[in-house]
Scaffold this motif. Structure first.
Motif, PDB file in Angstrom:
ATOM      1  N   HIS A  43      43.431  35.766  34.891  1.00 45.35           N
ATOM      2  CA  HIS A  43      42.537  35.696  34.053  1.00 45.35           C
ATOM      3  C   HIS A  43      41.945  34.632  34.900  1.00 45.35           C
ATOM      4  CE1 HIS A  43      42.269  38.834  32.058  1.00 45.35           C
ATOM      5  NE2 HIS A  43      43.278  39.424  31.339  1.00 45.35           N
ATOM      6  N   THR A  44      40.827  34.057  34.684  1.00 47.40           N
ATOM      7  CA  THR A  44      39.725  32.898  35.284  1.00 47.40           C
ATOM      8  C   THR A  44      38.956  32.798  34.422  1.00 47.40           C
ATOM      9  OG1 THR A  44      38.294  33.589  36.946  1.00 47.40           O
ATOM     10  CG2 THR A  44      41.298  32.737  37.531  1.00 47.40           C
ATOM     11  N   TYR A  45      38.311  31.492  34.173  1.00 44.44           N
ATOM     12  CA  TYR A  45      37.401  30.913  33.116  1.00 44.44           C
ATOM     13  C   TYR A  45      37.147  29.674  33.570  1.00 44.44           C
ATOM     14  CZ  TYR A  45      34.901  29.379  28.719  1.00 44.44           C
ATOM     15  OH  TYR A  45      34.533  28.829  28.258  1.00 44.44           O
ATOM     16  N   ASP A  46      35.850  30.232  33.785  1.00 45.57           N
ATOM     17  CA  ASP A  46      34.929  27.932  34.280  1.00 45.57           C
ATOM     18  C   ASP A  46      34.414  28.140  32.811  1.00 45.57           C
ATOM     19  OD1 ASP A  46      32.994  26.582  34.744  1.00 45.57           O
ATOM     20  OD2 ASP A  46      32.754  27.453  36.619  1.00 45.57           O
ATOM     21  N   PRO A  47      34.722  27.233  32.197  1.00 49.29           N
ATOM     22  CA  PRO A  47      33.751  26.779  30.741  1.00 49.29           C
ATOM     23  C   PRO A  47      32.790  26.268  30.858  1.00 49.29           C
ATOM     24  CG  PRO A  47      35.763  25.215  31.643  1.00 49.29           C
ATOM     25  CD  PRO A  47      35.640  25.822  31.592  1.00 49.29           C
ATOM     26  N   ALA A  48      32.112  26.163  31.872  1.00 47.28           N
ATOM     27  CA  ALA A  48      30.908  25.276  32.504  1.00 47.28           C
ATOM     28  C   ALA A  48      29.722  26.404  32.586  1.00 47.28           C
ATOM     29  CB  ALA A  48      30.358  24.110  33.663  1.00 47.28           C
ATOM     30  N   THR A  49      30.611  27.319  33.536  1.00 45.65           N
ATOM     31  CA  THR A  49      29.001  27.793  33.681  1.00 45.65           C
ATOM     32  C   THR A  49      29.550  29.425  32.635  1.00 45.65           C
ATOM     33  OG1 THR A  49      30.707  29.312  35.437  1.00 45.65           O
ATOM     34  CG2 THR A  49      29.251  27.124  36.012  1.00 45.65           C
ATOM     35  N   GLY A  50      31.079  30.055  31.933  1.00 48.29           N
ATOM     36  CA  GLY A  50      31.200  30.974  31.489  1.00 48.29           C
ATOM     37  C   GLY A  50      31.276  32.222  32.152  1.00 48.29           C
ATOM     38  N   ARG A  51      31.698  31.807  33.710  1.00 47.82           N
ATOM     39  CA  ARG A  51      31.864  32.876  34.805  1.00 47.82           C
ATOM     40  C   ARG A  51      33.523  33.336  34.744  1.00 47.82           C
ATOM     41  NH1 ARG A  51      34.113  33.218  40.179  1.00 47.82           N
ATOM     42  NH2 ARG A  51      33.743  35.122  41.326  1.00 47.82           N
ATOM     43  N   ARG A  52      33.935  34.849  34.734  1.00 46.54           N
ATOM     44  CA  ARG A  52      34.892  35.278  34.698  1.00 46.54           C
ATOM     45  C   ARG A  52      35.739  36.010  35.324  1.00 46.54           C
ATOM     46  NH1 ARG A  52      34.599  37.879  28.895  1.00 46.54           N
ATOM     47  NH2 ARG A  52      36.474  39.003  29.595  1.00 46.54           N
ATOM     48  N   THR A  53      36.680  35.742  35.889  1.00 47.65           N
ATOM     49  CA  THR A  53      37.601  36.718  36.335  1.00 47.65           C
ATOM     50  C   THR A  53      38.841  37.392  36.587  1.00 47.65           C
ATOM     51  OG1 THR A  53      38.605  35.197  38.154  1.00 47.65           O
ATOM     52  CG2 THR A  53      36.621  35.036  38.911  1.00 47.65           C
ATOM     53  N   THR A  54      38.821  38.675  37.221  1.00 49.72           N
ATOM     54  CA  THR A  54      40.088  39.482  36.570  1.00 49.72           C
ATOM     55  C   THR A  54      40.865  39.863  37.795  1.00 49.72           C
ATOM     56  OG1 THR A  54      39.667  39.771  34.475  1.00 49.72           O
ATOM     57  CG2 THR A  54      41.668  41.276  34.907  1.00 49.72           C
ATOM     58  N   ARG A  55      41.878  39.539  38.456  1.00 46.20           N
ATOM     59  CA  ARG A  55      42.531  40.430  39.166  1.00 46.20           C
ATOM     60  C   ARG A  55      44.421  41.200  38.538  1.00 46.20           C
ATOM     61  NH1 ARG A  55      43.308  38.435  44.372  1.00 46.20           N
ATOM     62  NH2 ARG A  55      44.594  39.063  45.162  1.00 46.20           N
ATOM     63  N   THR A  56      43.940  42.396  38.639  1.00 47.95           N
ATOM     64  CA  THR A  56      44.915  43.116  39.006  1.00 47.95           C
ATOM     65  C   THR A  56      46.861  43.152  39.632  1.00 47.95           C
ATOM     66  OG1 THR A  56      43.987  44.810  37.337  1.00 47.95           O
ATOM     67  CG2 THR A  56      46.327  44.851  38.124  1.00 47.95           C
ATOM     68  N   THR A  57      47.820  42.065  38.999  1.00 46.83           N
ATOM     69  CA  THR A  57      48.771  42.226  39.652  1.00 46.83           C
ATOM     70  C   THR A  57      49.872  43.830  39.805  1.00 46.83           C
ATOM     71  OG1 THR A  57      50.407  41.625  38.267  1.00 46.83           O
ATOM     72  CG2 THR A  57      48.745  39.766  39.337  1.00 46.83           C
ATOM     73  N   ASP A  58      50.791  43.979  40.958  1.00 48.88           N
ATOM     74  CA  ASP A  58      51.798  45.407  41.367  1.00 48.88           C
ATOM     75  C   ASP A  58      52.463  45.252  40.575  1.00 48.88           C
ATOM     76  OD1 ASP A  58      49.237  45.710  42.838  1.00 48.88           O
ATOM     77  OD2 ASP A  58      50.904  45.035  44.154  1.00 48.88           O
ATOM     78  N   GLN A  59      53.225  43.781  39.499  1.00 48.26           N
ATOM     79  CA  GLN A  59      54.319  44.269  38.535  1.00 48.26           C
ATOM     80  C   GLN A  59      53.615  43.543  37.245  1.00 48.26           C
ATOM     81  OE1 GLN A  59      57.252  41.688  41.050  1.00 48.26           O
ATOM     82  NE2 GLN A  59      57.125  43.528  41.535  1.00 48.26           N
ATOM     83  N   HIS A  60      54.444  43.139  36.690  1.00 45.93           N
ATOM     84  CA  HIS A  60      54.189  41.826  35.603  1.00 45.93           C
ATOM     85  C   HIS A  60      54.438  40.490  36.190  1.00 45.93           C
ATOM     86  CE1 HIS A  60      55.465  45.335  32.709  1.00 45.93           C
ATOM     87  NE2 HIS A  60      54.751  45.794  32.667  1.00 45.93           N
ATOM     88  N   VAL A  61      53.204  39.580  36.484  1.00 42.84           N
ATOM     89  CA  VAL A  61      53.658  38.198  35.856  1.00 42.84           C
ATOM     90  C   VAL A  61      53.516  37.768  34.915  1.00 42.84           C
ATOM     91  CG1 VAL A  61      50.536  39.071  35.477  1.00 42.84           C
ATOM     92  CG2 VAL A  61      52.144  36.884  36.785  1.00 42.84           C
ATOM     93  N   GLY A  62      54.145  36.651  34.878  1.00 44.71           N
ATOM     94  CA  GLY A  62      54.911  35.916  33.601  1.00 44.71           C
ATOM     95  C   GLY A  62      54.100  34.874  34.343  1.00 44.71           C
ATOM     96  N   ALA A  63      53.848  34.306  35.347  1.00 45.65           N
ATOM     97  CA  ALA A  63      52.712  32.548  35.348  1.00 45.65           C
ATOM     98  C   ALA A  63      52.079  32.402  36.415  1.00 45.65           C
ATOM     99  CB  ALA A  63      53.699  31.357  35.309  1.00 45.65           C
ATOM    100  N   VAL A  64      50.624  31.989  36.732  1.00 46.36           N
ATOM    101  CA  VAL A  64      50.152  31.836  37.834  1.00 46.36           C
ATOM    102  C   VAL A  64      49.908  29.937  37.667  1.00 46.36           C
ATOM    103  CG1 VAL A  64      48.333  32.244  36.494  1.00 46.36           C
ATOM    104  CG2 VAL A  64      48.244  32.728  39.286  1.00 46.36           C
ATOM    105  N   LYS A  65      49.992  29.542  38.855  1.00 46.71           N
ATOM    106  CA  LYS A  65      49.672  28.067  39.178  1.00 46.71           C
ATOM    107  C   LYS A  65      48.772  27.931  40.460  1.00 46.71           C
ATOM    108  CE  LYS A  65      51.768  27.093  35.395  1.00 46.71           C
ATOM    109  NZ  LYS A  65      51.574  26.898  34.121  1.00 46.71           N
ATOM    110  N   PRO A  66      48.118  26.848  40.533  1.00 46.23           N
ATOM    111  CA  PRO A  66      47.327  26.399  41.594  1.00 46.23           C
ATOM    112  C   PRO A  66      48.788  25.830  42.597  1.00 46.23           C
ATOM    113  CG  PRO A  66      46.754  24.353  39.805  1.00 46.23           C
ATOM    114  CD  PRO A  66      47.489  26.495  39.117  1.00 46.23           C
ATOM    115  N   ARG A  67      47.872  25.916  43.581  1.00 49.33           N
ATOM    116  CA  ARG A  67      48.117  25.327  44.539  1.00 49.33           C
ATOM    117  C   ARG A  67      47.741  24.125  45.841  1.00 49.33           C
ATOM    118  NH1 ARG A  67      48.733  30.919  48.909  1.00 49.33           N
ATOM    119  NH2 ARG A  67      49.713  28.553  50.189  1.00 49.33           N
ATOM    120  N   ALA A  68      48.237  23.307  46.561  1.00 51.35           N
ATOM    121  CA  ALA A  68      48.067  21.853  46.887  1.00 51.35           C
ATOM    122  C   ALA A  68      46.751  22.752  47.504  1.00 51.35           C
ATOM    123  CB  ALA A  68      49.060  21.269  47.387  1.00 51.35           C
ATOM    124  N   ASN A  69      46.403  23.352  49.020  1.00 51.06           N
ATOM    125  CA  ASN A  69      45.768  23.863  49.599  1.00 51.06           C
ATOM    126  C   ASN A  69      45.094  25.096  49.303  1.00 51.06           C
ATOM    127  OD1 ASN A  69      46.987  22.485  51.459  1.00 51.06           O
ATOM    128  ND2 ASN A  69      49.441  23.275  52.061  1.00 51.06           N
TER     129      ASN A  69
END
Length: 286
Positions: A43-69
């Motif tokens: 999930h993503t959530y933008d508190p400034a706009t209220g915009r949300r997104t949801t993406r389904t993964t092919d298997q259970h996901v334990g964590a997500v983090k941003p990347r430098a690039n």
């Protein structure tokens, strides 16, 4: 020391996550990332706009983090993978183990991912904590944990805090960029108060830890003294992170799994405005 209790909160996203986890503020995009482990959703959530997104993964996901690039790094059931900015998926390290899944993860000051695992049946010693570098190289840091959970660094990077949930402890290690060493307890959560789950470290070097079956987030000083408690309306609080424009809002994920009669807020993303001061978190270098 006087302990301050906070009871004010808001519902940021009225989700019904089975096992909400891993809130992470992405400073580059001004949005919060979080997951539903058993729902296989990012999930993503933008508190400034209220915009949300949801993406389904092919298997259970334990964590997500941003990347430098740009893009994301994912701690998945079968290993660690990246999503490029164009949504191309590729494995950095794939190591499926029957009966085991990914759990919480954190990005170290050097840009590596410290990725935890656990067994679905929570068998003792069935999980690990591993360092995954930008090139996919893996070093096992702790080979025999049970439920690998919250990990975070002091603001100066000299200490790393870690939770193996059934121990009821938040442990601290010395850290100089190599292997963590000199493990010792910072605090032990007392019986009846819940179990330590995800954590974050604030600008004062204090550790905020979410309590599974405790319905609260606690703040401990670097010497292990309890000085703040945030009480929340649902028992399965799972993890916390500072976000928002000034990094003063504490976001808390929650879970519905295992509750006979889930409260309305169970599984929601909650926020406690203005409760502390976070620091900008490192992003994955890969």
């Amino acid at each position: 020391m006087t302990t301050t209790v906070h009871t004010a909160y808001e519902v940021a996203v009225a989700a019904e996550a089975t096992l909400g986890e891993g809130p992470t503020w992405d400073a580059a995009t001004g949005r919060l990332l979080w997951i539903d482990i058993l729902g296989s959703r990012v999930h993503t959530y933008d508190p400034a706009t209220g915009r949300r997104t949801t993406r389904t993964t092919d298997q259970h996901v334990g964590a997500v983090k941003p990347r430098a690039n740009g893009g994301l790094v994912l701690n998945l059931r079968d290993g660690v993978a990246v999503l490029d900015p164009d949504d191309t998926f590729r494995w950095l390290h794939r190591e499926p183990v029957p009966g085991r899944r990914a759990n919480d993860a954190a990005v170290a000051p050097d840009g590596s991912l410290w990725a935890g695992t656990m067994r679905y049946d929570e068998a003792a010693g069935g999980g690990t904590l591993s360092r995954v570098g930008a090139d996919g190289a893996v070093t096992t840091l702790l080979p025999d944990v049970t439920v690998s959970n919250g990990t975070g660094w002091s603001p100066d990077g000299s200490l790393v805090y870690y939770v193996d949930t059934p121990t009821r402890r938040v442990d601290v290690f010395d850290y100089d960029g190599g292997l963590p060493r000199n493990r010792r307890p910072l605090v032990t959560i007392e019986e009846g108060a819940g179990f330590p789950d995800g954590l974050t470290v604030d600008a004062d070097g204090c550790v905020w830890v979410a309590l599974w079956d405790g319905g609260a987030v606690r703040r401990y000083t670097p010497t292990g003294e309890l000085d703040r408690v945030v009480t929340l309306p649902t028992p399965r609080t799972t993890a916390c992170a500072f976000g928002g424009a000034g990094l003063t809002d504490l976001y808390v994920t929650t879970a519905r799994v295992g509750l006979a009669a889930p409260q309305a807020t169970a599984g929601a993303l909650l926020v406690v405005p203005g409760v502390g001061q976070g620091v900008v978190q490192p992003v994955f270098a890969g």
